[in-house]
Scaffold this active site. Structure first.
Site, PDB file in Angstrom:
ATOM      1  N   ASP A 144      -2.103   7.613  15.685  1.00  0.00           N
ATOM      2  CA  ASP A 144      -2.454   6.293  16.208  1.00  0.00           C
ATOM      3  C   ASP A 144      -1.574   5.990  17.407  1.00  0.00           C
ATOM      4  OD1 ASP A 144       0.025   5.779  15.084  1.00  0.00           O
ATOM      5  OD2 ASP A 144      -0.610   3.946  14.050  1.00  0.00           O
TER       6      ASP A 144
ATOM      7  N   TYR B 151      -8.228   9.271  12.480  1.00  0.00           N
ATOM      8  CA  TYR B 151      -6.942   8.721  12.050  1.00  0.00           C
ATOM      9  C   TYR B 151      -6.991   8.274  10.590  1.00  0.00           C
ATOM     10  CZ  TYR B 151      -3.568   5.170  11.001  1.00  0.00           C
ATOM     11  OH  TYR B 151      -2.624   4.433  10.335  1.00  0.00           O
TER      12      TYR B 151
ATOM     13  N   TRP C  64       0.817  -1.225   0.000  1.00  0.00           N
ATOM     14  CA  TRP C  64       0.000   0.000   0.000  1.00  0.00           C
ATOM     15  C   TRP C  64       0.848   1.271   0.000  1.00  0.00           C
ATOM     16  CZ3 TRP C  64      -0.629  -4.057   3.468  1.00  0.00           C
ATOM     17  CH2 TRP C  64       0.069  -3.964   4.675  1.00  0.00           C
TER      18      TRP C  64
ATOM     19  N   TYR D 205     -12.745  -8.254  14.078  1.00  0.00           N
ATOM     20  CA  TYR D 205     -13.411  -6.945  14.017  1.00  0.00           C
ATOM     21  C   TYR D 205     -14.205  -6.836  12.713  1.00  0.00           C
ATOM     22  CZ  TYR D 205     -10.162  -5.958  17.821  1.00  0.00           C
ATOM     23  OH  TYR D 205      -9.449  -6.011  18.995  1.00  0.00           O
TER      24      TYR D 205
ATOM     25  N   GLU E 187      -5.713   0.695   5.318  1.00  0.00           N
ATOM     26  CA  GLU E 187      -5.859   1.366   6.612  1.00  0.00           C
ATOM     27  C   GLU E 187      -6.945   0.712   7.459  1.00  0.00           C
ATOM     28  OE1 GLU E 187      -4.002   3.422   8.026  1.00  0.00           O
ATOM     29  OE2 GLU E 187      -2.748   4.156   6.396  1.00  0.00           O
TER      30      GLU E 187
END
Length: 350
Positions: A138, A120, A26, A84, A39
């Protein structure tokens, strides 16, 4: 800290980054879609764990349009094990919004409007893709700056994060090429040199001569963070039920923890074999052969599951919301059930 000292940070940091930065996919693009996906994946997840997922995800969904139109089950299966899972659902919600609007927002404020994008992430995309000087703060950046400035404020406090964002904003470089990598350079320093969970590698640090934490011998005690409350523990009994070469799965509710994912049938509490057998009978089935008992534990951010699992053959179809499958290839099962998924696969293959 002397502002003049902190203002000297960008040149040596950026020079170090250009030589020492890890080769990550990335970082080879300014495409907001690819950077946004990275991200989101990197939120609370290690780089090493993300790399394989990132490649497979972009192979399946090479454009934001492809992601927007993807079948939900395919999306969740590709995310399986990354954890998550709300991140994946928000990715698709945001992708649909981007497609509807005709493209990605090209500024910090617009990016904040996308589901799952906070301060962020918006700042990281705005700087890397659009050369906007927005600090992406972060855990790595909080650690680096508190050590550099010998700041003993609680980094869990919102005012501390806000103050550090202001400090970073004040020293942001002005050249476009530098703006694109400044946030990444700070994060890279925190990830590889000014590391968590132990003393920083000060001898390798390109800005140690600017660091008050290093000069005063306090760096290894920073940052300061208030202790989190203890996680609650929940006991569960998990059932690996096999019938005619198929295993039973159950879909979790559409909201709450692990929403919409597939799980092996389970109940609250740690049951012995007798009590477990009564649950199976209450589901309208009969145990035919008990095979083994498997214990497992999974830690979420706020709760721990301590699981007792039973593998057994049964007769009967069970409740209407059970789905019987001869493969787990197409259904996303969260890593909380990883040990039981491995056992299910082993049984299905024999």
């Amino acid at each position: 800290m002397d502002k003049h000292i902190f203002q000297q940070l960008p040149p040596p940091l950026l020079a170090w980054y250009r030589i020492s930065a890890r080769d990550l996919p990335w970082r080879k693009t300014q495409d907001p879609y690819r950077i946004w996906v990275s991200e989101i994946m990197l939120q609370q997840t290690r780089v090493a764990a993300v790399l394989g997922y990132y490649a497979r995800f972009l192979e399946a969904f090479p454009t934001v349009e492809a992601l927007a139109s993807a079948p939900g089950e395919q999306l969740m299966k590709l995310w399986e094990g990354l954890g998550y899972y709300s991140r994946a659902r928000n990715l698709q919600k945001a992708a649909k919004l981007v497609v509807d609007r005709g493209g990605f927002p090209d500024n910090y404020t617009g990016l904040l409007e996308l589901p799952g994008v906070g301060d962020y992430t918006a700042a990281a995309i705005a700087s890397a893709c659009f050369a906007q000087p927005e600090p992406a703060v972060d855990g790595n950046v909080l650690r680096v700056v508190t050590r550099l400035t010998d700041d003993h404020s609680d980094i869990a406090a919102p005012q501390t994060k806000k103050a550090i964002r202001t400090q970073v904003q004040e020293v942001f470089p002005t050249a476009e090429a530098d703006i694109r990598i400044f946030n990444q350079a700070l994060m890279e320093l925190g990830a590889t040199v000014c590391v968590p969970g132990g003393p920083p590698k000060c001898l390798l640090c390109p800005v140690r001569n600017l660091c008050l934490g290093h000069a005063r011998g306090t760096a290894d005690r920073l940052p300061v963070k208030a202790r989190k409350p203890l996680r609650r523990v929940e006991e569960k009994t998990v059932f690996l039920l096999f019938r005619e070469g198929r295993v039973a799965l159950h879909k979790r509710p559409a909201s709450g923890l692990l929403a919409g994912l597939w799980e092996f049938p389970n109940v609250e509490g740690s049951l012995d074999e007798t009590a477990a057998g009564k649950i199976i009978q209450a589901w309208g089935m009969e145990p035919k052969a008990w095979k083994n008992r498997l214990s497992a534990k999974h830690v979420f951010s706020h709760v721990e599951w301590h699981m007792t699992g039973y593998t057994l053959a049964v007769s009967g179809t069970g409740p209407d919301d059970f789905t019987w499958l001869n493969t787990l290839k197409y259904h996303a099962i969260p890593s909380a059930f990883a040990r039981y998924a491995e056992e299910a696969l082993r049984n299905l293959e024999t």
